[in-house]
Every structure is written in structure tokens, then in C-alpha cells.
Motif scaffolding. Structure first.
Motif, short mmCIF file in Angstrom:
data_model
loop_
_atom_site.label_atom_id
_atom_site.label_comp_id
_atom_site.label_asym_id
_atom_site.label_seq_id
_atom_site.Cartn_x
_atom_site.Cartn_y
_atom_site.Cartn_z
N PRO A 73 6.71 1.70 -17.22
CA PRO A 73 5.86 2.76 -16.66
C PRO A 73 6.60 3.69 -15.72
N MET A 74 6.26 4.95 -15.78
CA MET A 74 6.71 5.90 -14.76
C MET A 74 5.90 5.61 -13.50
N ARG A 75 6.54 5.55 -12.36
CA ARG A 75 5.85 5.21 -11.12
C ARG A 75 5.78 6.40 -10.17
N ASP A 76 4.87 6.28 -9.20
CA ASP A 76 4.77 7.21 -8.07
C ASP A 76 4.54 8.65 -8.52
N VAL A 77 3.74 8.81 -9.56
CA VAL A 77 3.38 10.17 -9.99
C VAL A 77 2.43 10.81 -8.99
N GLY A 78 1.61 9.98 -8.36
CA GLY A 78 0.62 10.51 -7.43
C GLY A 78 -0.61 11.02 -8.13
N SER A 79 -1.36 11.86 -7.45
CA SER A 79 -2.58 12.45 -8.01
C SER A 79 -2.27 13.88 -8.44
N ILE A 80 -2.40 14.17 -9.72
CA ILE A 80 -2.01 15.49 -10.24
C ILE A 80 -3.13 16.10 -11.07
N SER A 81 -3.13 17.41 -11.14
CA SER A 81 -4.03 18.11 -12.05
C SER A 81 -3.64 17.80 -13.49
N PRO A 82 -4.60 17.86 -14.43
CA PRO A 82 -4.25 17.65 -15.84
C PRO A 82 -3.21 18.64 -16.33
N MET A 141 -9.82 -3.77 -16.02
CA MET A 141 -8.67 -2.94 -16.40
C MET A 141 -7.35 -3.50 -15.87
N PRO A 142 -7.00 -4.74 -16.21
CA PRO A 142 -5.76 -5.33 -15.70
C PRO A 142 -4.50 -4.63 -16.20
N THR A 143 -4.50 -4.17 -17.45
CA THR A 143 -3.32 -3.50 -18.00
C THR A 143 -3.06 -2.19 -17.28
N VAL A 144 -4.09 -1.38 -17.14
CA VAL A 144 -3.93 -0.09 -16.45
C VAL A 144 -3.55 -0.31 -15.00
N ARG A 145 -4.12 -1.33 -14.37
CA ARG A 145 -3.80 -1.58 -12.96
C ARG A 145 -2.33 -1.96 -12.79
N ALA A 146 -1.81 -2.72 -13.74
CA ALA A 146 -0.42 -3.15 -13.65
C ALA A 146 0.56 -2.04 -14.01
N MET A 147 0.17 -1.18 -14.93
CA MET A 147 1.09 -0.16 -15.45
C MET A 147 0.81 1.24 -14.90
N ARG A 148 -0.09 1.35 -13.98
CA ARG A 148 -0.56 2.66 -13.54
C ARG A 148 0.56 3.49 -12.93
N SER A 149 0.64 4.74 -13.38
CA SER A 149 1.65 5.68 -12.87
C SER A 149 1.11 6.52 -11.73
N GLY A 150 -0.17 6.81 -11.75
CA GLY A 150 -0.78 7.67 -10.75
C GLY A 150 -2.21 7.95 -11.14
N SER A 151 -2.66 9.16 -10.80
CA SER A 151 -4.05 9.55 -11.08
C SER A 151 -4.11 10.97 -11.60
N VAL A 152 -5.12 11.23 -12.40
CA VAL A 152 -5.44 12.59 -12.82
C VAL A 152 -6.57 13.09 -11.94
N PHE A 153 -6.34 14.21 -11.28
CA PHE A 153 -7.37 14.84 -10.45
C PHE A 153 -8.18 15.76 -11.37
N SER A 154 -9.28 15.25 -11.89
CA SER A 154 -10.02 15.97 -12.92
C SER A 154 -10.74 17.18 -12.34
N ALA A 213 6.62 20.92 -7.46
CA ALA A 213 7.40 20.73 -6.23
C ALA A 213 6.63 21.16 -5.00
N ARG A 214 5.62 22.00 -5.18
CA ARG A 214 4.86 22.50 -4.03
C ARG A 214 3.44 21.97 -3.99
N TYR A 215 2.83 21.79 -5.15
CA TYR A 215 1.42 21.37 -5.19
C TYR A 215 1.23 20.21 -6.16
N ASP A 216 0.37 19.30 -5.77
CA ASP A 216 -0.04 18.21 -6.68
C ASP A 216 -1.26 18.62 -7.49
N VAL A 217 -2.15 19.37 -6.87
CA VAL A 217 -3.42 19.73 -7.50
C VAL A 217 -3.65 21.23 -7.35
#
Length: 635
Positions: free
Chosen positions: A538-547, A294-307, A574-578
Motif C-alpha cells: 500500500p501507498m501510505r500517508d496520502v492524507g485526505s485528498i479531493s477525488p 472492513m479489516p482489509t481496508v483498515r490494514a491497507m488504507r492509504s488515506g481518505s477521499v474528501f468527497s 504541493a499546496r492543497y489537499d482539498v
């Protein structure tokens, strides 16, 4: 003569006149019948628990613990058996009907728990057709196991028929008077038991029977109450109760951002791809995958989805990503697509359609799957292209390829005359991952896992590489467009790799625990997220967020303002990521078991109230937070 002898014997239940047995002998006869029913019930309940738990030690512990309702379950099944005997007209005949059904349910529950980590819920039968549709994939992965199950099932069915035909008449008949007497005893008792199964109300009797609903932790619920009673406790879960503070004045106090929704003058095309089971397989310990899948996703990754899910239940992740609502406020084990979407529901598609967008959903599988045809109409999509409405599409392995789906997305976007919102759900990456799924696989895998498991990991990693290449192709196409184009790409959940997790040491079992420390939860739930535009990258530093927070990030990238999707969800972000059923995760730490606290954060309570009002309530807040919602277009 034989029939007359049978009817006048103790087995006939009711002697006549002077030929009858003395009352004391009839009493012993009834006691003996009851004892046999109790014995059959005890054996059956023991087998149910043994199969569902998959452990003799845990089963024995369940019956030996005084504060667990093991023997209450035995008494309950004895009542059911006695009632069935009365209906069938012969003693101890109900076991031939009840045992196959309950043992089969226990076996299904054990398999589900092993595969997805959750026990069997009554709501699961809503998607039994989905499982049957995916059965060929399961057979491909484990042909020997499938053959054994098929032969065993056929043998069990033959044995059951033989029992009914040859053994049924060996059971003594029950006279009508005694059948009515049995039903007069059993029906009120069972009706009373049903009445105390509503977990939302306190029951003194249920408490004395040591039946303690543990609805916030279903694994513990089934372990403590046993398979049968925990399953029964979950029957009322289909009904969503209004939050205690669901009152008009409380709803009116939830403020919305001032002003109407606004969009930039140059409205961007938005393409949202939920990639089936997309996850980084290089996270598996003692495993090397070459080249990087997954080189493309690794280079362009904004963050993670906490499923909120693991290994399956794609529709629940999709529900959050399209609506901005959360599964955390719905009953454990529920499937909103199947159970709760019965009319118009606020969504990204509905809002964008009202603003002049051409809204399209694409999924190269049957339209009935997860009830998507009806759900997408309720969400406000203009069209839904399922496999029945799509042109012939190339497959890669057993399923429609990600590349073919990308071709369809690009072709539809190029032909559009209005701004587009396309939501696509891929299929190629769906499990299980049988070895040698792809004859021309490019990736290689070195691992401590066994050969078969290593080849299964390779099949999954090759699918990840294909999805990554498809994303690159989509980006390359968008980069050449003059029109502002925004792409959102994310995985819905970790794949069901089973032994791939255990043999590499990623997990102790095939699935993780639902309740883990936040760091372990993140490792076992996070999937890659890319938010990219052909103008800003890419948008950066989104972090880990709920869908449920994806709509916020999407609208921020698109320059769109909305009372709910950027206003209210912005306050949540602003208060919670997940926001998850068992835990709230904020930048400064995690709050486990938040829903059981005496006082819930008012912001989270407002979140729950807005969702309940839009899905189940009076829709008092809908116009304020979701203005100008269109009527469903029909798909």
C-alpha cells in the motif's frame, strides 16, 4: 338564458353597449378580480414555502422579513395566475394548473433537501429517470410511506380531475378582448422578470426587489429568496461562464512540465474500483459492530477521499477521479456527466488508451444511468460493459453483488493481451438500506438507535463487509500475478443512513451542512482510500485528498509522468489537499469562501482556467497538457 345572463354580468369582464355596467362598477369588478388573484397567489406561495421549508415558523419569518422577496413572489405568482386565466378563458382557473405543479415541486424539494442536503435545482430533472429506476429500493426501505404516498397521489389526482370537471365551469368566462388585454399586461411583465434573473449581471430592479442571488450558498439562497425565485435564479446555472482572466496570453503563461509523458518499461495493469457508499460505519457514536466490517481496508488504507458529495451524486465524484478536474469550478448543483460532457474530454482512460492500454469501464447497472454510455465514449474508453452487455451476474440482496463484479474484473484482466486500465463502479452498497436486506448477514450491531434503525445500520455494515472481502479477493489474486498490478479502491461518498446518523448522534439532521468548519467537513465527507500494488504494497500517508487528486497518486504509484496528471496536479497537491467549492484545505489550514475573495490564488485560478479551456473553451492548452489524446473509440 343562463348563458346570456352570465355573459352580460360583471363576471363576463366586458359588457356590451348600453347593457354594460357603468365604468365605475367595471373598475370595482376588475379590482375585485385582481384582489382574488392576489389572495390566491399569497395562499399558494405560503403553502409552497411551508412545504419546501417544513417549518411554519420559518415560513412566517420569510414573509415578515422586509429584506426578503416574499411579497415580490406573491406579485409574480399573481401575474402568472392572471396570464393562465387569460389562456384558459376563465377567471381564477389558472390556480388549478399552477398549484399542483408548484406544490409538487416544493414537496420534491423538501424530500431532496432532507435526503441529500441540497435544495431542488432545475438541473435535477436531468436525472429524474435515475430516481424512477431506484424507486423500488425506496419502496423496499419504507413500504408504508410508499403506500401512503401512492394513495395520497391517487387521491390528489382524482381531486384535481374533479375540480377541472365540476368546478371549472363555475368560474366566469373571460371575453376575448379582456383575455388579450390581460396577456398584453402580463407577458411583458413576466419577460422583464425573466430578464433580471441572470445572476451574473447586476440588476438595479432586482436589487430594489430585495432579490439577492446567493449562488455560493444555495441553502441560504433558497432560505433568503424563497423556493420559487431561488429555483428561477438557478435556471441560468446550466451555462458556465468563462473565468474573467480567460485570455490567450494568460493561458499561454500557464507552464507545463518539460518533456513528454513517460511510462515505465514494465507497464502495470491498473484496476480502479469506486465502491458505492463505502464508509466506515464504526465511526457512528454509541454503536458497536462485530466483527470489524472492513479489516482489509483498515490494514491497507492509504488515506481518505474528501468527497464533494454526501449521500448521493456518485457521478460527480467519478467525474473528478477520472478527469483530474474539479466540481468546485462548476455551477452549484450541476451534473457534468449530464450537462457538460458533449465531446472528447481529457481523462485517464484517454491517455492510457493512447499509450497502448486496453481501457474498460464496468458497472452492473443500466448504461444510460448518469449518461455513462456517452460519457465513457467521450473519455476515451475502448469499451463500457453495463448490465445489458455483461453475462448474468449473481445478486446479494436486491442488487448485483460486489463478489460478482470482482469475478468479472478478474476474468477480463486474465484474458487481456495488453496492459489494462479497468474502471469499475460497484452497485451492491447503494442505499437505501432496508432492515433485513441480507438474510444471512454475518455482522451484528449494538447501538443506542431504535431497532429499525439499528437493523438498517446492520444492512449497510454487511454491505461494507462484502466490499472489503471483495477487495481482499482482488488483492489475493493480484499477489499471485507476475505482472505488475496496481489497485485503487475508494468510496464515493458517505451513505444515506438518515436516522442512523441522527439517532446515534453522528449528525444533528439526516445530512450535514454544506458549510462547516474543516474538521467537521472532513468527518462528514471522508471515505477510505486504498492505493496498493502487488510489488510495493500500500501507498501510505496520502492524507485526505479531493477525488481530482486521485490520478496524481495513481500515476505516482505506477511510475507514470504526465504534464497534467503529475505535473500540474503535483503543483496543486504541493499546496492543497482539498479543492472544494466552499473551502481550500492545505496542510497549514483552511481557506473558507475562497471563491468570493477579491484575489484568488493564481494556482487555483490556473486550475480553473485549464478546466474551462478543456471542457468549454478554445482548447488552447489541451495539446500542451494532454498530448496525443485519441479520438473517442466508441463503447
Amino acid at each position: 338564458m343562463a348563458k346570456q345572463s352570465l355573459d352580460s354580468s360583471p363576471a363576463g369582464d366586458a359588457p356590451r353597449g348600453r347593457r354594460g355596467w357603468p365604468r365605475t362598477r367595471r373598475a370595482f369588478d376588475c379590482a375585485g378580480t385582481l384582489a382574488i388573484s392576489l389572495l390566491l397567489s399569497a395562499v399558494l406561495v405560503f403553502l409552497i414555502e411551508l412545504i419546501a421549508r417544513g417549518s411554519l415558523d420559518k415560513t412566517v419569518e420569510f414573509f415578515s422579513q422586509p429584506f426578503r422577496p416574499g411579497w415580490t413572489t406573491v406579485a409574480l405568482f399573481a401575474l402568472i395566475l392572471i396570464g393562465c386565466d387569460a389562456l384558459f378563458g376563465r377567471r381564477h382557473n389558472g390556480i388549478l394548473f399552477i398549484a399542483p405543479i408548484t406544490l409538487l415541486l416544493a414537496a420534491i424539494g423538501h424530500q431532496k433537501s432532507s435526503y441529500l442536503g441540497d435544495p431542488l435545482y432545475p438541473a435535477d430533472f436531468l436525472y429524474s429517470r435515475q430516481i424512477m429506476e431506484l424507486a423500488p429500493l425506496l419502496v423496499r426501505e419504507r413500504p408504508l410511506a410508499a403506500a401512503i404516498i401512492a394513495v395520497g397521489g391517487a387521491a390528489a389526482a382524482f381531486l384535481l380531475v374533479a375540480l377541472w370537471r365540476h368546478w371549472r365551469r363555475r368560474f366566469p368566462a373571460i371575453r376575448w378582448r379582456m383575455r388579450v388585454a390581460r396577456l398584453a399586461l402580463v407577458v411583458p411583465a413576466l419577460a422583464f422578470f425573466v430578464s433580471i434573473m441572470d445572476f451574473a449581471t447586476f440588476s438595479w430592479t432586482r436589487d430594489r426587489l430585495q432579490i439577492i442571488p446567493i449562488m455560493w450558498d444555495q441553502k441560504e439562497n433558497y432560505a433568503s429568496n424563497g423556493f420559487a425565485i431561488a429555483f428561477a435564479l438557478n435556471v441560468p446555472m446550466a451555462k458556465v461562464l468563462a473565468p474573467p482572466s480567460y485570455e490567450d496570453d494568460v493561458l499561454d503563461a500557464i507552464r507545463a512540465e518539460p518533456g513528454k509523458p513517460s511510462l515505465p518499461q514494465d507497464r502495470p495493469d491498473i484496476i480502479m474500483v469506486m465502491s458505492e457508499s463505502f464508509w466506515d460505519p464504526t465511526l457512528l457514536p454509541a454503536t458497536t459492530i462485530t466483527p470489524d466490517p472492513m479489516p482489509t481496508v483498515r490494514a491497507m488504507r492509504s488515506g481518505s477521499v474528501f468527497s464533494p458529495e454526501f449521500g448521493g451524486m456518485t457521478a460527480n465524484v467519478e467525474f473528478e477521479a477520472l478527469t483530474g478536474f474539479s466540481n468546485a469550478f462548476l455551477p452549484y448543483g450541476s451534473i457534468p456527466y449530464q450537462q457538460y460532457v458533449r465531446g472528447p474530454v481529457p481523462s485517464l482512460a484517454g491517455f492510457l488508451r493512447a499509450e497502448g492500454y486496453d481501457t474498460l469501464a464496468i458497472h452492473p447497472f443500466e448504461g444510460w444511468f448518469w449518461n455513462r454510455e456517452n460519457v465513457y465514449e467521450a473519455f476515451g474508453f475502448d469499451r463500457f460493459l453495463s448490465i445489458e452487455k455483461l453475462p448474468p451476474m449473481a445478486s446479494r440482496g436486491p442488487l448485483v453483488s460486489d463478489d460478482a463484479l470482482t469475478t468479472e474484473i478478474i476474468g477480463r484482466a486474465d484474458a487481456a493481451k495488453r496492459p489494462i486500465f479497468t474502471f469499475a463502479v460497484s452497485l451492491q452498497g447503494h442505499g437505501p438500506y432496508e432492515p433485513n436486506r441480507y438474510a444471512d448477514a454475518r455482522v451484528t450491531v449494538e447501538s443506542v438507535a431504535s431497532f429499525r434503525t439499528r437493523e438498517s445500520i446492520r444492512s449497510f455494515a454487511e454491505g461494507v463487509a462484502d466490499a472489503d472481502r471483495s477487495l481482499k479477493r482482488l488483492m489475493d489474486w493480484a499477489s499471485k500475478r507476475e505482472r505488475h498490478t496496481l489497485i485503487v479502491f475508494f468510496g464515493d461518498h458517505l451513505p444515506p443512513l438518515n436516522q442512523g446518523y441522527t439517532e446515534t448522534g453522528f449528525l444533528k439532521g439526516p445530512v450535514p451542512e454544506r458549510r462547516e468548519p474543516a474538521a467537521e467537513l472532513a468527518l462528514h465527507r471522508e471515505t477510505p482510500l486504498v492505493i496498493w500494488s502487488n510489488r510495493n504494497g500500500p501507498m501510505r500517508d496520502v492524507g485526505s485528498i479531493s477525488p481530482s487528486l486521485i490520478p496524481l497518486k495513481l500515476f505516482q504509484a505506477a511510475g507514470i509522468q504526465h504534464p497534467y496528471y503529475t505535473g500540474f496536479l503535483g503543483r496543486v497537491d504541493a499546496r492543497y489537499d482539498v479543492v472544494e467549492r466552499h473551502v481550500l484545505i492545505a496542510p497549514d489550514g483552511a481557506t473558507p469562501d475562497w471563491s468570493r475573495a477579491a484575489r484568488v490564488d493564481p494556482l487555483i485560478n490556473d486550475f480553473r482556467l485549464l478546466q474551462y479551456d478543456a471542457l468549454f473553451g478554445k482548447r488552447r492548452t489541451v495539446e500542451r497538457f494532454f498530448p496525443r489524446l485519441p479520438k473517442p473509440a466508441g463503447v
